[in-house]
Design a protein around this motif. Structure first.
Motif, PDB file in Angstrom:
ATOM      1  N   SER A  67       0.857  -1.190   0.000  1.00 14.30           N
ATOM      2  CA  SER A  67       0.000   0.000   0.000  1.00 14.30           C
ATOM      3  C   SER A  67       0.887   1.233   0.000  1.00 14.30           C
ATOM      4  CB  SER A  67      -0.912   0.022   1.231  1.00 14.30           C
ATOM      5  OG  SER A  67      -0.123   0.141   2.414  1.00 14.30           O
ATOM      6  N   TYR A  68       0.286   2.362  -0.329  1.00 12.49           N
ATOM      7  CA  TYR A  68       1.018   3.619  -0.274  1.00 12.49           C
ATOM      8  C   TYR A  68       1.182   4.030   1.185  1.00 12.49           C
ATOM      9  CZ  TYR A  68       0.200   4.127  -5.289  1.00 12.49           C
ATOM     10  OH  TYR A  68       0.191   3.933  -6.641  1.00 12.49           O
ATOM     11  N   PRO A  69       2.156   4.882   1.492  1.00 17.19           N
ATOM     12  CA  PRO A  69       2.262   5.373   2.874  1.00 17.19           C
ATOM     13  C   PRO A  69       0.989   6.115   3.269  1.00 17.19           C
ATOM     14  CG  PRO A  69       4.171   6.063   1.561  1.00 17.19           C
ATOM     15  CD  PRO A  69       3.194   5.452   0.624  1.00 17.19           C
ATOM     16  N   THR A  70       0.656   6.044   4.526  1.00 21.73           N
ATOM     17  CA  THR A  70      -0.514   6.778   5.006  1.00 21.73           C
ATOM     18  C   THR A  70      -0.171   8.269   5.058  1.00 21.73           C
ATOM     19  OG1 THR A  70       0.155   6.634   7.324  1.00 21.73           O
ATOM     20  CG2 THR A  70      -1.198   4.820   6.445  1.00 21.73           C
ATOM     21  N   THR A  71      -1.191   9.080   5.229  1.00 23.19           N
ATOM     22  CA  THR A  71      -0.970  10.520   5.345  1.00 23.19           C
ATOM     23  C   THR A  71      -0.083  10.813   6.549  1.00 23.19           C
ATOM     24  OG1 THR A  71      -3.101  10.969   4.313  1.00 23.19           O
ATOM     25  CG2 THR A  71      -2.117  12.763   5.553  1.00 23.19           C
ATOM     26  N   ASP A  72      -0.291  10.094   7.645  1.00 22.35           N
ATOM     27  CA  ASP A  72       0.523  10.304   8.846  1.00 22.35           C
ATOM     28  C   ASP A  72       1.983   9.926   8.609  1.00 22.35           C
ATOM     29  OD1 ASP A  72      -1.662  11.223  10.265  1.00 22.35           O
ATOM     30  OD2 ASP A  72      -2.146   9.250  11.084  1.00 22.35           O
ATOM     31  N   GLN A  73       2.233   8.833   7.865  1.00 20.35           N
ATOM     32  CA  GLN A  73       3.611   8.435   7.565  1.00 20.35           C
ATOM     33  C   GLN A  73       4.248   9.429   6.595  1.00 20.35           C
ATOM     34  OE1 GLN A  73       2.737   4.571   6.017  1.00 20.35           O
ATOM     35  NE2 GLN A  73       3.120   3.535   7.985  1.00 20.35           N
ATOM     36  N   GLY A  74       3.460   9.901   5.646  1.00 15.69           N
ATOM     37  CA  GLY A  74       3.920  10.893   4.684  1.00 15.69           C
ATOM     38  C   GLY A  74       5.089  10.425   3.838  1.00 15.69           C
ATOM     39  N   LEU A  75       5.758  11.365   3.234  1.00 13.86           N
ATOM     40  CA  LEU A  75       6.902  11.056   2.380  1.00 13.86           C
ATOM     41  C   LEU A  75       8.112  10.625   3.185  1.00 13.86           C
ATOM     42  CD1 LEU A  75       6.620  13.930  -0.263  1.00 13.86           C
ATOM     43  CD2 LEU A  75       5.839  11.567  -0.456  1.00 13.86           C
ATOM     44  N   GLN A  76       8.077  10.819   4.491  1.00 16.25           N
ATOM     45  CA  GLN A  76       9.161  10.350   5.358  1.00 16.25           C
ATOM     46  C   GLN A  76       9.299   8.830   5.274  1.00 16.25           C
ATOM     47  OE1 GLN A  76      11.224  12.433   6.954  1.00 16.25           O
ATOM     48  NE2 GLN A  76      12.441  10.726   7.710  1.00 16.25           N
ATOM     49  N   ALA A  77       8.213   8.131   4.907  1.00 14.69           N
ATOM     50  CA  ALA A  77       8.249   6.675   4.754  1.00 14.69           C
ATOM     51  C   ALA A  77       9.164   6.251   3.610  1.00 14.69           C
ATOM     52  CB  ALA A  77       6.838   6.146   4.519  1.00 14.69           C
ATOM     53  N   LEU A  78       9.505   7.168   2.719  1.00 13.43           N
ATOM     54  CA  LEU A  78      10.425   6.847   1.630  1.00 13.43           C
ATOM     55  C   LEU A  78      11.876   6.926   2.087  1.00 13.43           C
ATOM     56  CD1 LEU A  78       8.724   8.877  -1.250  1.00 13.43           C
ATOM     57  CD2 LEU A  78       8.433   6.450  -0.688  1.00 13.43           C
ATOM     58  N   VAL A  79      12.119   7.581   3.220  1.00 13.65           N
ATOM     59  CA  VAL A  79      13.472   7.776   3.732  1.00 13.65           C
ATOM     60  C   VAL A  79      13.761   6.826   4.894  1.00 13.65           C
ATOM     61  CG1 VAL A  79      15.050   9.465   4.753  1.00 13.65           C
ATOM     62  CG2 VAL A  79      13.421  10.189   3.018  1.00 13.65           C
ATOM     63  N   GLU A  80      12.801   6.687   5.818  1.00 13.66           N
ATOM     64  CA  GLU A  80      12.952   5.848   7.000  1.00 13.66           C
ATOM     65  C   GLU A  80      11.815   4.839   7.063  1.00 13.66           C
ATOM     66  OE1 GLU A  80      12.915   8.440  10.335  1.00 13.66           O
ATOM     67  OE2 GLU A  80      14.842   9.359   9.843  1.00 13.66           O
ATOM     68  N   GLN A  81      12.130   3.640   7.535  1.00 16.70           N
ATOM     69  CA  GLN A  81      11.117   2.587   7.621  1.00 16.70           C
ATOM     70  C   GLN A  81      10.079   2.943   8.679  1.00 16.70           C
ATOM     71  OE1 GLN A  81      12.689  -1.311   8.253  1.00 16.70           O
ATOM     72  NE2 GLN A  81      10.689  -2.278   8.279  1.00 16.70           N
ATOM     73  N   PRO A  82       8.804   2.980   8.281  1.00 12.74           N
ATOM     74  CA  PRO A  82       7.749   3.264   9.255  1.00 12.74           C
ATOM     75  C   PRO A  82       7.584   2.079  10.214  1.00 12.74           C
ATOM     76  CG  PRO A  82       6.958   3.550   6.991  1.00 12.74           C
ATOM     77  CD  PRO A  82       8.277   2.880   6.923  1.00 12.74           C
ATOM     78  N   SER A  83       7.159   2.376  11.425  1.00 12.92           N
ATOM     79  CA  SER A  83       6.941   1.298  12.395  1.00 12.92           C
ATOM     80  C   SER A  83       5.775   0.425  11.933  1.00 12.92           C
ATOM     81  CB  SER A  83       6.657   1.873  13.783  1.00 12.92           C
ATOM     82  OG  SER A  83       5.506   2.690  13.739  1.00 12.92           O
ATOM     83  N   GLY A  84       5.920  -0.862  12.122  1.00  7.19           N
ATOM     84  CA  GLY A  84       4.875  -1.806  11.745  1.00  7.19           C
ATOM     85  C   GLY A  84       4.931  -2.259  10.293  1.00  7.19           C
ATOM     86  N   VAL A  85       5.853  -1.756   9.497  1.00  5.50           N
ATOM     87  CA  VAL A  85       5.985  -2.144   8.098  1.00  5.50           C
ATOM     88  C   VAL A  85       7.190  -3.085   8.004  1.00  5.50           C
ATOM     89  CG1 VAL A  85       6.411  -1.342   5.751  1.00  5.50           C
ATOM     90  CG2 VAL A  85       4.989   0.017   7.283  1.00  5.50           C
ATOM     91  N   THR A  86       6.922  -4.351   7.657  1.00  4.37           N
ATOM     92  CA  THR A  86       7.995  -5.351   7.657  1.00  4.37           C
ATOM     93  C   THR A  86       8.618  -5.578   6.289  1.00  4.37           C
ATOM     94  OG1 THR A  86       6.340  -7.085   7.366  1.00  4.37           O
ATOM     95  CG2 THR A  86       7.007  -6.584   9.629  1.00  4.37           C
ATOM     96  N   THR A  87       7.899  -5.280   5.222  1.00  6.86           N
ATOM     97  CA  THR A  87       8.407  -5.559   3.880  1.00  6.86           C
ATOM     98  C   THR A  87       9.015  -4.329   3.211  1.00  6.86           C
ATOM     99  OG1 THR A  87       6.194  -5.195   2.976  1.00  6.86           O
ATOM    100  CG2 THR A  87       6.813  -7.468   3.495  1.00  6.86           C
ATOM    101  N   TRP A  88       9.357  -3.333   4.005  1.00  2.00           N
ATOM    102  CA  TRP A  88       9.977  -2.103   3.502  1.00  2.00           C
ATOM    103  C   TRP A  88      11.342  -2.439   2.929  1.00  2.00           C
ATOM    104  CZ3 TRP A  88      14.040   1.341   4.937  1.00  2.00           C
ATOM    105  CH2 TRP A  88      13.906   2.669   4.485  1.00  2.00           C
ATOM    106  N   ASN A  89      11.658  -1.962   1.739  1.00  2.00           N
ATOM    107  CA  ASN A  89      12.905  -2.286   1.066  1.00  2.00           C
ATOM    108  C   ASN A  89      13.666  -1.014   0.701  1.00  2.00           C
ATOM    109  OD1 ASN A  89      14.784  -4.087   0.030  1.00  2.00           O
ATOM    110  ND2 ASN A  89      13.832  -4.132  -1.986  1.00  2.00           N
ATOM    111  N   GLY A  90      13.640  -0.046   1.598  1.00  2.00           N
ATOM    112  CA  GLY A  90      14.221   1.259   1.288  1.00  2.00           C
ATOM    113  C   GLY A  90      15.599   1.437   1.851  1.00  2.00           C
ATOM    114  N   PRO A  91      16.089   2.619   1.900  1.00  2.00           N
ATOM    115  CA  PRO A  91      15.381   3.860   1.597  1.00  2.00           C
ATOM    116  C   PRO A  91      15.159   4.043   0.097  1.00  2.00           C
ATOM    117  CG  PRO A  91      17.661   4.351   2.172  1.00  2.00           C
ATOM    118  CD  PRO A  91      17.464   2.878   2.352  1.00  2.00           C
ATOM    119  N   TYR A  92      14.020   4.591  -0.219  1.00  2.00           N
ATOM    120  CA  TYR A  92      13.641   4.817  -1.605  1.00  2.00           C
ATOM    121  C   TYR A  92      14.169   6.152  -2.110  1.00  2.00           C
ATOM    122  CZ  TYR A  92      10.605   0.878  -0.676  1.00  2.00           C
ATOM    123  OH  TYR A  92      10.140  -0.363  -0.341  1.00  2.00           O
ATOM    124  N   VAL A  93      14.450   7.041  -1.171  1.00  2.00           N
ATOM    125  CA  VAL A  93      15.022   8.352  -1.480  1.00  2.00           C
ATOM    126  C   VAL A  93      16.228   8.541  -0.568  1.00  2.00           C
ATOM    127  CG1 VAL A  93      14.614  10.850  -1.474  1.00  2.00           C
ATOM    128  CG2 VAL A  93      12.776   9.303  -2.102  1.00  2.00           C
TER     129      VAL A  93
END
Length: 138
Positions: A67-93
């Protein structure tokens, strides 16, 4: 015999200098507004391209996470792994969250307020107030 004093004619007269200054002033007056207008158009073009590029990065994020990052996670989710997200493969930026050409943060919303869009990614535009000058993902 009288000696005639020769005048040195190698310099410019005051009148010639004033004419050159007047011509330069006219040229600057005519050219400067066009150059500044082009600079403004270039920033708008860069903002549109950046929004498309960040949209592609958000699509990669969605492929990895589901899914896309939530509004609360924002674009920061592209730089740092959000809590509760296990399949994050970043940083994307790399580095920090991107900003628009006017050095202001992009506005990100998921889900979108606009029909037919998964998310909203917008720049407030040159004025910084949004409205008609706002630039959003297509």
């Amino acid at each position: 015999m009288r000696r005639r004093l020769r005048r040195d004619d190698s310099g410019f007269t005051l009148l010639e200098l004033l004419v050159v200054i007047a011509i330069l002033g006219l040229l600057i007056g005519l050219v400067a507004p066009a150059v500044l207008r082009q600079l403004g158009n270039a920033r708008v073009s860069v903002a549109k391209q950046s929004i498309e590029r960040i949209g592609s990065i958000l699509d990669m994020y969605k492929l990895d996470v589901g899914s896309y990052p939530t509004t609360d996670q924002g674009l920061q989710a592209l730089v740092e792994q959000p809590s509760g997200v296990t399949t994050w493969n970043g940083p994307y930026v790399k580095g920090k969250v991107p900003v628009d050409p006017w050095n202001r943060p992009y506005t990100y919303r998921d889900p979108s307020d606009r029909a037919g869009h998964d998310f909203d990614l917008c720049s407030a535009g040159p004025s910084g107030t949004g409205g008609d000058s706002q630039i959003c993902n297509p």
